[in-house]
Design a protein around this motif. Structure first.
Motif, PDB file in Angstrom:
ATOM      1  N   ILE A  45       0.773  -1.097   0.017  1.00 38.49           N
ATOM      2  CA  ILE A  45       0.100  -0.039   0.041  1.00 38.49           C
ATOM      3  C   ILE A  45       0.893   1.320  -0.082  1.00 38.49           C
ATOM      4  O   ILE A  45       0.579   2.255  -0.770  1.00 38.49           O
ATOM      5  N   ALA A  48       1.849   1.814  -3.661  1.00 37.10           N
ATOM      6  CA  ALA A  48       0.642   2.165  -4.307  1.00 37.10           C
ATOM      7  C   ALA A  48       0.602   3.614  -4.093  1.00 37.10           C
ATOM      8  O   ALA A  48       0.358   4.635  -5.031  1.00 37.10           O
ATOM      9  N   LEU A  53      -2.438   9.602  -6.857  1.00 35.89           N
ATOM     10  CA  LEU A  53      -3.671   8.925  -6.541  1.00 35.89           C
ATOM     11  C   LEU A  53      -4.949  10.170  -6.240  1.00 35.89           C
ATOM     12  O   LEU A  53      -5.872   9.660  -5.951  1.00 35.89           O
ATOM     13  N   LEU A  61      -5.675   5.582   2.109  1.00 42.71           N
ATOM     14  CA  LEU A  61      -4.915   4.645   2.327  1.00 42.71           C
ATOM     15  C   LEU A  61      -3.842   4.621   3.531  1.00 42.71           C
ATOM     16  O   LEU A  61      -3.423   3.695   4.192  1.00 42.71           O
ATOM     17  N   LEU A 124      -2.096  -0.890  -6.929  1.00 36.86           N
ATOM     18  CA  LEU A 124      -3.054  -1.038  -5.874  1.00 36.86           C
ATOM     19  C   LEU A 124      -3.644  -2.548  -6.180  1.00 36.86           C
ATOM     20  O   LEU A 124      -4.259  -3.320  -5.376  1.00 36.86           O
ATOM     21  N   HIS A 125      -3.659  -3.074  -7.380  1.00 36.64           N
ATOM     22  CA  HIS A 125      -4.063  -4.393  -7.691  1.00 36.64           C
ATOM     23  C   HIS A 125      -3.043  -5.384  -7.071  1.00 36.64           C
ATOM     24  O   HIS A 125      -3.711  -6.534  -6.438  1.00 36.64           O
ATOM     25  N   ARG A 128      -4.150  -5.502  -3.402  1.00 29.39           N
ATOM     26  CA  ARG A 128      -5.259  -6.477  -3.500  1.00 29.39           C
ATOM     27  C   ARG A 128      -4.990  -7.814  -3.384  1.00 29.39           C
ATOM     28  O   ARG A 128      -5.461  -8.637  -2.301  1.00 29.39           O
ATOM     29  N   LEU A 166      -9.425  -2.151  -2.206  1.00 29.80           N
ATOM     30  CA  LEU A 166      -8.170  -1.875  -3.085  1.00 29.80           C
ATOM     31  C   LEU A 166      -8.608  -2.048  -4.267  1.00 29.80           C
ATOM     32  O   LEU A 166      -8.053  -1.558  -5.423  1.00 29.80           O
ATOM     33  N   ALA A 169     -10.665   0.939  -5.452  1.00 34.16           N
ATOM     34  CA  ALA A 169      -9.441   2.103  -5.493  1.00 34.16           C
ATOM     35  C   ALA A 169      -8.574   1.899  -6.862  1.00 34.16           C
ATOM     36  O   ALA A 169      -8.352   2.893  -7.445  1.00 34.16           O
ATOM     37  N   ALA A 170      -8.474   0.749  -7.210  1.00 36.97           N
ATOM     38  CA  ALA A 170      -7.685   0.569  -8.482  1.00 36.97           C
ATOM     39  C   ALA A 170      -8.437   0.851  -9.748  1.00 36.97           C
ATOM     40  O   ALA A 170      -7.904   1.530 -10.899  1.00 36.97           O
TER      41      ALA A 170
END
Length: 191
Positions: A45, A48, A53, A61, A124-125, A128, A166, A169-170
């Protein structure tokens, strides 16, 4: 507050590590594996967050990173230790509110989203996917049964919701920077 004056202790050189309350566990114990996966998730995180973002998502986050430290402390503290730090159950509701806030501004999905795209979406992926692994590690720990596998109730649910957060968010990060990359079934075969 935690104060660390010396970083290396040599106490783990024999293959075990300490948790709260003078307990020592093997470094491959399911509890230590779960703590490690949560630590890796928190670091992912942080990576990311280096992408552009926006302040709102970055603030979410950052709050989650603090929650993950609480969750890690929870995992590192046997239930027999009273008064120690635990993940607050209300944090699950907060995650759900964050998910709804982001998802309400996204169009419905018409295909699966590839873990790709512009902006911070790939990071972000990845976070996740690590959240899903951390959740699996916590469930593996719980399968040990009590007392060895005792886990505070909100911990696995929090990780489950976090992976959902997440994901949305992605999606948002991709859409903010040009669009999501959608799965095209059979698309790689050229047919």
């Amino acid at each position: 507050m935690v104060t660390l004056n010396k970083i290396y202790t040599r106490t783990g050189d024999g293959g075990d590590t300490g948790i709260v309350g003078s307990y020592r566990l093997s470094k491959h114990h399911p509890r230590i594996a779960a703590i490690g996966d949560v630590d890796e998730l928190n670091a992912a995180i942080g990576v990311a967050m280096q992408a552009d973002l926006g302040d709102a998502l970055r603030g979410m986050l950052l709050a989650i990173q603090n929650d993950l430290f609480d969750l890690g402390a929870d995992l590192a503290t046997p239930e027999t230790q009273k008064g120690e730090l635990r993940l607050a159950p209300g944090r699950i509701q907060k995650l759900e509110e964050m998910i709804d806030e982001i998802n309400d501004k996204l169009p419905p999905l018409e295909s699966f989203v590839l873990p790709s795209g512009p902006g911070g979406a790939p990071a972000l992926h990845l976070a996740r996917a690590i959240a899903r692994r951390a959740e699996r590690s916590v469930w593996a720990l719980k399968e040990l049964g009590e007392p060895e596998g005792k886990v505070s109730e909100p911990v696995p649910t929090f990780l489950n919701r976090l992976s959902d957060l997440l994901f949305v968010a992605a999606r948002k990060a991709s859409r903010d920077k040009g669009g999501e990359v959608l799965w095209v079934p059979g698309g790689a075969s050229g047919e």
